[in-house]
Design a protein around this motif. Structure first.
Motif, PDB file in Angstrom:
ATOM      1  N   PRO A 179       0.686  -1.160   0.135  1.00  0.00           N
ATOM      2  CA  PRO A 179      -0.062  -0.112  -0.054  1.00  0.00           C
ATOM      3  C   PRO A 179       0.805   1.300  -0.239  1.00  0.00           C
ATOM      4  CG  PRO A 179      -0.128  -1.127   2.175  1.00  0.00           C
ATOM      5  CD  PRO A 179       0.703  -1.977   1.369  1.00  0.00           C
ATOM      6  N   ARG A 180       0.328   2.360  -0.789  1.00  0.00           N
ATOM      7  CA  ARG A 180       1.295   3.617  -0.626  1.00  0.00           C
ATOM      8  C   ARG A 180       1.203   4.192   0.600  1.00  0.00           C
ATOM      9  NH1 ARG A 180       3.159   6.610  -4.695  1.00  0.00           N
ATOM     10  NH2 ARG A 180       2.019   5.435  -6.338  1.00  0.00           N
ATOM     11  N   ARG A 181       0.109   4.019   1.479  1.00  0.00           N
ATOM     12  CA  ARG A 181       0.173   4.780   2.611  1.00  0.00           C
ATOM     13  C   ARG A 181       0.280   3.813   3.612  1.00  0.00           C
ATOM     14  NH1 ARG A 181      -4.203   9.770   2.141  1.00  0.00           N
ATOM     15  NH2 ARG A 181      -3.024  11.049   0.402  1.00  0.00           N
ATOM     16  N   VAL A 182       0.956   3.886   4.690  1.00  0.00           N
ATOM     17  CA  VAL A 182       1.171   2.778   5.642  1.00  0.00           C
ATOM     18  C   VAL A 182       0.745   3.358   7.126  1.00  0.00           C
ATOM     19  CG1 VAL A 182       2.766   1.160   6.931  1.00  0.00           C
ATOM     20  CG2 VAL A 182       2.901   1.554   4.294  1.00  0.00           C
ATOM     21  N   LYS A 183      -0.166   2.707   7.665  1.00  0.00           N
ATOM     22  CA  LYS A 183      -0.589   2.885   9.046  1.00  0.00           C
ATOM     23  C   LYS A 183      -0.109   1.749   9.995  1.00  0.00           C
ATOM     24  CE  LYS A 183      -4.936   4.989   7.246  1.00  0.00           C
ATOM     25  NZ  LYS A 183      -6.255   5.026   7.490  1.00  0.00           N
ATOM     26  N   LYS A 185       1.785  -1.657  11.652  1.00  0.00           N
ATOM     27  CA  LYS A 185       2.403  -2.852  10.959  1.00  0.00           C
ATOM     28  C   LYS A 185       1.452  -3.330  10.032  1.00  0.00           C
ATOM     29  CE  LYS A 185       6.698  -3.088  13.037  1.00  0.00           C
ATOM     30  NZ  LYS A 185       7.697  -3.351  12.350  1.00  0.00           N
ATOM     31  N   LEU A 186       2.044  -3.847   9.134  1.00  0.00           N
ATOM     32  CA  LEU A 186       1.388  -4.585   8.145  1.00  0.00           C
ATOM     33  C   LEU A 186       1.439  -5.914   8.059  1.00  0.00           C
ATOM     34  CD1 LEU A 186       1.894  -2.193   5.027  1.00  0.00           C
ATOM     35  CD2 LEU A 186       0.140  -2.121   6.844  1.00  0.00           C
ATOM     36  N   PRO A 187       0.485  -6.882   7.660  1.00  0.00           N
ATOM     37  CA  PRO A 187       0.602  -8.261   7.324  1.00  0.00           C
ATOM     38  C   PRO A 187       1.470  -8.641   5.929  1.00  0.00           C
ATOM     39  CG  PRO A 187      -1.615  -7.789   6.795  1.00  0.00           C
ATOM     40  CD  PRO A 187      -0.980  -6.452   7.368  1.00  0.00           C
ATOM     41  N   ASP A 214      -5.951  -4.024   0.351  1.00  0.00           N
ATOM     42  CA  ASP A 214      -6.553  -4.346   1.666  1.00  0.00           C
ATOM     43  C   ASP A 214      -5.442  -4.067   2.861  1.00  0.00           C
ATOM     44  OD1 ASP A 214      -8.304  -5.328   0.160  1.00  0.00           O
ATOM     45  OD2 ASP A 214      -7.836  -7.595   0.481  1.00  0.00           O
ATOM     46  N   GLY A 215      -4.199  -3.639   2.520  1.00  0.00           N
ATOM     47  CA  GLY A 215      -3.232  -3.198   3.611  1.00  0.00           C
ATOM     48  C   GLY A 215      -2.267  -4.505   3.981  1.00  0.00           C
ATOM     49  N   ALA A 216      -1.624  -5.014   2.869  1.00  0.00           N
ATOM     50  CA  ALA A 216      -0.757  -6.116   3.259  1.00  0.00           C
ATOM     51  C   ALA A 216       0.283  -5.818   2.182  1.00  0.00           C
ATOM     52  CB  ALA A 216      -1.313  -7.480   2.844  1.00  0.00           C
ATOM     53  N   GLU A 279       8.018  -2.172   7.598  1.00  0.00           N
ATOM     54  CA  GLU A 279       6.444  -2.245   7.899  1.00  0.00           C
ATOM     55  C   GLU A 279       5.806  -3.416   8.145  1.00  0.00           C
ATOM     56  OE1 GLU A 279       6.950  -1.961   3.450  1.00  0.00           O
ATOM     57  OE2 GLU A 279       8.123  -2.031   5.229  1.00  0.00           O
ATOM     58  N   VAL A 280       6.549  -4.743   8.005  1.00  0.00           N
ATOM     59  CA  VAL A 280       5.662  -5.928   7.940  1.00  0.00           C
ATOM     60  C   VAL A 280       5.826  -6.493   9.433  1.00  0.00           C
ATOM     61  CG1 VAL A 280       5.770  -8.475   7.147  1.00  0.00           C
ATOM     62  CG2 VAL A 280       6.031  -6.220   5.763  1.00  0.00           C
ATOM     63  N   ASP A 281       4.830  -7.227   9.929  1.00  0.00           N
ATOM     64  CA  ASP A 281       4.570  -7.613  11.274  1.00  0.00           C
ATOM     65  C   ASP A 281       4.927  -8.990  11.051  1.00  0.00           C
ATOM     66  OD1 ASP A 281       4.178  -9.142  13.696  1.00  0.00           O
ATOM     67  OD2 ASP A 281       1.977  -8.044  13.858  1.00  0.00           O
ATOM     68  N   PRO A 282       6.217  -9.418  11.619  1.00  0.00           N
ATOM     69  CA  PRO A 282       6.577 -10.799  11.286  1.00  0.00           C
ATOM     70  C   PRO A 282       6.059 -11.820  11.870  1.00  0.00           C
ATOM     71  CG  PRO A 282       8.027  -9.918  13.057  1.00  0.00           C
ATOM     72  CD  PRO A 282       6.917  -8.771  12.410  1.00  0.00           C
TER      73      PRO A 282
END
Length: 519
Positions: A179-183, A185-187, A214-216, A279-282
């Motif tokens: 996603p261009r905009r990150v809020k 941590k992401l999956p 969707d935000g991943a 930005e990724v949640d491990p």
């Protein structure tokens, strides 16, 4: 997929392609499994082989040698020459469609007979054995990820063109959707293609755009022998389908074990890549695999505990001796699966290890002839599930299954069921269960025709991929050139670290060294 498409060659009219199968010490049928295509050996592969060999010959060879001065390219030429007879065998028939579920095996000791420490030790022993059989290193290679460029395929989504390192010093070209905009941590999600598929397949880039919106963060990549890992940069090539006879003293399944191990490391390095992104949640990484990709993903989920959730779509039928996968002629499936016979009840062990890792969903159509669902019905899946529960001592995280009436082979994780299940496991940043329940859908066959998206005639059928109602709307068909990671000049420089032929030459050299070493 079994395709019967008549092809008139210089020697015969054929429907399927045959290869030498060292496990059977003779000729058996190995139909071209490239999804949605068929190959005539005389008119395509043989000529492509000659063109490839000539491409690696020096323009002005000396009288002393006709081989390239570059040692790796010399090995590649030798590999092509040594396997040329294997590529041109006459066709025969394959028995996997009638193999059934295979023979029963003796039950393994249930978890109830072991102490908690013994259960944990047994599971780790199984993981170690799988890695050993498939030549998966204890320590994965350095990632050495590089972003070459980026583009935006659809509003709100960025796609990065990336390479990362895999086994044997090879490189994997990947498109990373985010996603261009990150809020927060992401999956993360890894998409593992079916046979003949790659990052150019419609479901790869649809999944990338949909899940990123969707935000991943989503990894799509080329399997060995396809896309930018193909000597001609083609898709549906099936380059890795060749079974190469081993040198004296080397196991007949060794080639397939090494090939399957490479595919495992490709996937595990994709997981490593996601974990490397800040930005990724491990703890929220999922893997979705289709067809051949489901075979790969189910094994990866058994050994890589960094993965949280797994979806197998069109697959999961890890059955007994002489069953579907044992009878499958493809070197990426039959040899590695037979090598795992040391586990005993392979299906129960793989599913037990996946449950120890995290949740799993198995999605199939009951009319799936590619995966022989006629022999692997609900009762079969329930039987292997109960055996896996006995090995684990609990049904926590044991796989659940969806079975669609009248449906054949397809990537069901893009439908509402698949997306909703994934959200429950990894929690999309931009969607809720209510959003998923009310989201509009796109009928894939209609979308493909309107957007000039390449789906073969055998897969655009309504009972297969074409009949999917995929979640989301407004996604374009991405042009092939936009999904190329490496500029042409860089690909030429790097191809000895990309193509199946380069990997095969390295593997042949390793096998020759094994053959010559004292026992």
């Amino acid at each position: 997929m079994k395709i019967k498409k008549t092809c008139v060659s210089s020697s015969a009219t054929i429907e399927e392609e045959t290869t030498y199968h060292p496990e059977r010490r003779g000729l058996i049928l190995a139909p071209n499994e490239v999804e949605g295509s068929a190959v005539c050996p005389d008119s395509h592969r043989y000529h492509r082989k000659i063109e490839f060999i000539l491409a690696y010959m020096p323009k002005h060879p000396s009288k002393a040698s006709i081989f390239p001065a570059n040692p790796m390219r010399a090995l590649i030429v030798l590999f092509c020459l040594s396997s040329s007879l294997v590529w041109a065998q006459a066709p025969a028939k394959n028995s996997r469609a009638t193999a059934g579920i295979g023979a029963p095996v003796p039950p393994l000791p249930p978890a109830s007979s072991l102490s908690p420490a013994q259960r944990v030790a047994r599971e780790q022993k199984w993981r170690n054995e799988i890695r050993h059989q498939l030549y998966i290193p204890v320590t994965l290679p350095r990632l050495n990820a590089k972003t070459w460029s980026s583009f935006s395929p659809v509003a709100g989504v960025v796609a990065d063109r990336v390479t990362y390192q895999t086994a044997a010093g090879m490189l994997v070209p990947a498109i990373i959707y985010r996603p261009r905009r990150v809020k927060g941590k992401l999956p993360g999600i890894v998409v593992v293609n079916g046979h003949g598929g790659d990052k150019f397949s419609w479901y790869a880039f649809w999944s990338g755009m949909m899940f990123a919106r969707d935000g991943a963060v989503v990894v799509t990549y080329d399997p060995i022998g396809e896309g930018e890992r193909n000597i001609d940069r083609k898709s549906r090539a099936g380059s890795h389908d060749k079974i190469v006879p081993p040198p004296p003293g080397v196991s007949e399944t060794d080639w397939g074990q090494r090939l399957a191990g490479l595919m495992q490391v490709d996937l595990m390095q994709a997981v490593s890549y996601l974990r490397s992104r800040p930005e990724v949640d491990p703890a929220r990484i999922a893997v979705v695999g289709y067809s051949m990709g489901s075979f790969i993903s189910g094994i990866a989920g058994a050994i890589d505990t960094r993965i949280h959730a797994v979806i197998l779509s069109g697959g999961g039928d890890y059955d007994g001796p002489g069953g579907y996968f044992d009878s499958n002629p493809l070197p990426c499936q039959s040899p590695p699966y037979r090598s795992l016979s040391v586990l005993g009840d392979r299906g129960a062990v793989l599913y037990a290890l996946n449950a120890a890792r995290g949740p799993m969903l198995v999605m199939n159509g009951d009319a799936d002839t590619v995966m022989d669902m006629a022999h692997h019905g609900p009762d079969w899946f329930e039987s292997v599930r109960q055996r896996a529960i006995a090995l684990r001592g609990t049904d926590t995280n044991m796989f659940t299954a969806i079975r669609y009436p009248g449906i054949s082979h397809r990537t069901s994780w893009v439908d509402r069921d698949g997306v909703a299940w994934l959200d429950k496991q990894i929690h999309f940043a931009n969607w809720t269960q209510a959003d998923i329940a009310s989201a509009p859908v796109t009928h894939i066959s209609t979308w493909a025709r309107e957007n000039q998206v390449d789906i073969t005639s055998s897969y655009i059928r309504e009972d297969r991929e074409g009949g999917l109602d995929a979640l989301g709307t407004g996604f374009p068909g991405i042009k092939r050139e936009d999904l190329m990671v490496l500029p042409s000049s860089q690909w030429e420089r790097q191809k000895d670290r990309l193509t199946y032929e380069a990997w095969a030459a390295k593997t042949m050299a390793v096998q020759q060294a094994m053959s010559q070493s004292p026992q």
